[in-house]
Design an enzyme around this catalytic site. Sequence first.
Site, mmCIF file in Angstrom:
data_model
loop_
_atom_site.group_PDB
_atom_site.id
_atom_site.type_symbol
_atom_site.label_atom_id
_atom_site.label_comp_id
_atom_site.label_asym_id
_atom_site.label_seq_id
_atom_site.Cartn_x
_atom_site.Cartn_y
_atom_site.Cartn_z
ATOM 1 N N ARG A 61 -32.638 -36.935 -5.487
ATOM 2 C CA ARG A 61 -31.485 -36.145 -5.057
ATOM 3 C C ARG A 61 -31.695 -35.474 -3.713
ATOM 4 O O ARG A 61 -30.770 -35.354 -2.940
ATOM 5 C CB ARG A 61 -31.163 -35.077 -6.121
ATOM 6 C CG ARG A 61 -30.615 -35.643 -7.412
ATOM 7 C CD ARG A 61 -30.570 -34.593 -8.490
ATOM 8 N NE ARG A 61 -31.887 -34.000 -8.702
ATOM 9 C CZ ARG A 61 -32.151 -32.971 -9.483
ATOM 10 N NH1 ARG A 61 -31.169 -32.402 -10.142
ATOM 11 N NH2 ARG A 61 -33.374 -32.520 -9.630
ATOM 12 N N TYR B 240 -37.864 -31.089 -24.690
ATOM 13 C CA TYR B 240 -38.571 -31.953 -23.723
ATOM 14 C C TYR B 240 -39.344 -33.044 -24.471
ATOM 15 O O TYR B 240 -39.204 -34.235 -24.179
ATOM 16 C CB TYR B 240 -39.516 -31.133 -22.833
ATOM 17 C CG TYR B 240 -40.311 -32.029 -21.914
ATOM 18 C CD1 TYR B 240 -39.675 -32.740 -20.889
ATOM 19 C CD2 TYR B 240 -41.688 -32.222 -22.088
ATOM 20 C CE1 TYR B 240 -40.386 -33.602 -20.064
ATOM 21 C CE2 TYR B 240 -42.403 -33.081 -21.267
ATOM 22 C CZ TYR B 240 -41.749 -33.757 -20.254
ATOM 23 O OH TYR B 240 -42.448 -34.620 -19.441
HETATM 24 P P1 NDP Z 1 -41.891 -33.672 -10.154
HETATM 25 O O1 NDP Z 1 -41.060 -32.475 -10.431
HETATM 26 O O2 NDP Z 1 -42.965 -33.562 -9.120
HETATM 27 O O3 NDP Z 1 -40.962 -34.916 -9.787
HETATM 28 C C1 NDP Z 1 -39.785 -35.188 -10.511
HETATM 29 C C2 NDP Z 1 -38.912 -36.136 -9.714
HETATM 30 O O4 NDP Z 1 -37.756 -36.429 -10.492
HETATM 31 C C3 NDP Z 1 -38.465 -35.559 -8.398
HETATM 32 O O5 NDP Z 1 -38.565 -36.547 -7.398
HETATM 33 C C4 NDP Z 1 -36.998 -35.217 -8.652
HETATM 34 O O6 NDP Z 1 -36.277 -35.394 -7.441
HETATM 35 C C5 NDP Z 1 -36.613 -36.295 -9.664
HETATM 36 N N1 NDP Z 1 -35.432 -35.927 -10.436
HETATM 37 C C6 NDP Z 1 -35.266 -34.871 -11.285
HETATM 38 N N2 NDP Z 1 -34.022 -34.834 -11.756
HETATM 39 C C7 NDP Z 1 -33.366 -35.889 -11.191
HETATM 40 C C8 NDP Z 1 -32.043 -36.391 -11.277
HETATM 41 N N3 NDP Z 1 -31.114 -35.794 -12.049
HETATM 42 N N4 NDP Z 1 -31.722 -37.482 -10.558
HETATM 43 C C9 NDP Z 1 -32.631 -38.085 -9.789
HETATM 44 N N5 NDP Z 1 -33.899 -37.670 -9.657
HETATM 45 C C10 NDP Z 1 -34.253 -36.570 -10.351
HETATM 46 O O7 NDP Z 1 -42.536 -34.078 -11.545
HETATM 47 P P2 NDP Z 1 -43.464 -35.337 -11.989
HETATM 48 O O8 NDP Z 1 -43.707 -36.258 -10.871
HETATM 49 O O9 NDP Z 1 -44.605 -34.772 -12.721
HETATM 50 O O10 NDP Z 1 -42.484 -35.980 -13.074
HETATM 51 C C11 NDP Z 1 -42.098 -37.330 -13.056
HETATM 52 C C12 NDP Z 1 -41.920 -37.794 -14.484
HETATM 53 O O11 NDP Z 1 -43.164 -37.689 -15.165
HETATM 54 C C13 NDP Z 1 -40.936 -36.973 -15.311
HETATM 55 O O12 NDP Z 1 -40.189 -37.866 -16.114
HETATM 56 C C14 NDP Z 1 -41.838 -36.090 -16.179
HETATM 57 O O13 NDP Z 1 -41.216 -35.728 -17.377
HETATM 58 C C15 NDP Z 1 -42.986 -37.032 -16.404
HETATM 59 N N6 NDP Z 1 -44.261 -36.438 -16.803
HETATM 60 C C16 NDP Z 1 -44.879 -35.481 -16.032
HETATM 61 C C17 NDP Z 1 -46.112 -34.980 -16.422
HETATM 62 C C18 NDP Z 1 -46.810 -33.902 -15.665
HETATM 63 O O14 NDP Z 1 -47.657 -33.192 -16.264
HETATM 64 N N7 NDP Z 1 -46.572 -33.730 -14.383
HETATM 65 C C19 NDP Z 1 -46.796 -35.494 -17.607
HETATM 66 C C20 NDP Z 1 -46.038 -36.475 -18.348
HETATM 67 C C21 NDP Z 1 -44.844 -36.940 -17.928
HETATM 68 P P3 NDP Z 1 -35.006 -34.565 -6.962
HETATM 69 O O15 NDP Z 1 -35.175 -33.158 -7.472
HETATM 70 O O16 NDP Z 1 -35.041 -34.686 -5.472
HETATM 71 O O17 NDP Z 1 -33.863 -35.300 -7.551
HETATM 72 C C1 8X3 Z 2 -45.780 -33.317 -19.326
HETATM 73 C C2 8X3 Z 2 -47.026 -33.045 -20.101
HETATM 74 O O1 8X3 Z 2 -48.039 -31.595 -21.912
HETATM 75 O O2 8X3 Z 2 -46.741 -30.487 -20.177
HETATM 76 O O3 8X3 Z 2 -44.986 -34.251 -19.952
HETATM 77 O O4 8X3 Z 2 -45.631 -31.763 -21.877
HETATM 78 S S1 8X3 Z 2 -46.853 -31.668 -21.055
#
Ligand code: NDP
Ligand code: 8X3
Length: 252
Positions: free
Chosen positions: A34, A151
């Site tokens: 976004r 979540y």
């Molecule tokens: P970040 O917050 O660093 O990145 C999230 C990304 O998702 C951003 O680029 C954001 O971009 C995008 N995003 C969020 N909402 C929207 C939307 N409505 N439309 C389009 N893009 C969107 O987090 P992570 O990189 O850690 O997260 C990535 C994925 O990994 C997620 O699905 C998260 O649940 C998952 N995850 C993360 C973990 C962690 O500990 N970090 C562990 C396990 C899973 P923008 O805001 O510009 O749209």
């Molecule tokens: C992100 C990992 O443990 O914070 O999905 O839910 S945790």
Amino acid sequence: MSQIAFITGVTSGFGAACARQFAAHGWHLIVCGRRQDRLEALRAELAATVPVHAVALDVRDEAAVNAAVAALPADFAEVDLLVNNAGLALGLEPAHQCPMDDWQRMVDTNIKGLLYCTRAILPGMVARNRGHIVNIGSVAGNHPYPGGNVYGATKAFVRQFSLNLRADLLGTRVRVTNIEPGMAETEFSLVRFKGESGPSAKVYAGTQPLQAEDIADIVYWTATRPAHVNINTLEVMPVCQAFAPFAISRTG
Ligand code: NDP
Ligand code: 8X3
């Protein structure tokens, strides 16, 4: 022939690292997010190496997702890999105190957004009898924890949907993988705590969490196995993270 990856949520964290990893290996990229300033900066960075098509896209907007896929330039239209990465957690309150709006945003993004992208891109993969969908689930979809209520439930959906896709796609050469990371240092916690850097920093203090590049490495490895190999699910944690015993209340 170069392959084409469509990656959602590239403006931060795992998505940005995946885009860089696949670009470094010559993949052509469709990148979505976004925040347009970040998207444009990443596009300009990667376009020095590989062809890149950037789309400012909110995955919660079904019509916008369908329009973006329908409008892909011919050179990008035959997507080989969809990385459904865009997602978020909001809050850690117990269920009876959570704002409904937070729950709705998580469901709309992590479940419905992933469905919109999958439904728009999957028919082309099936028609070409080639392709791979890599979903980013979470350990939170497998293991409950306090405050993980919706979540974790969205990520449990992602896990089961990924497995059910595999069932539907039997007989095609389209692959499906669910990657389930544990604690990783990205903007994830900053988003979860709604921009409050104090509590977000505390999550990672004194630990050696996964980094976005670790996940990008795993996504790339998964996507580059021989064509007859399907990684169904892959759960990964940092060494500093493990499991707790069941919690027992002695107050009734
Ligand atoms: P970040 O917050 O660093 O990145 C999230 C990304 O998702 C951003 O680029 C954001 O971009 C995008 N995003 C969020 N909402 C929207 C939307 N409505 N439309 C389009 N893009 C969107 O987090 P992570 O990189 O850690 O997260 C990535 C994925 O990994 C997620 O699905 C998260 O649940 C998952 N995850 C993360 C973990 C962690 O500990 N970090 C562990 C396990 C899973 P923008 O805001 O510009 O749209
Ligand atoms: C992100 C990992 O443990 O914070 O999905 O839910 S945790």
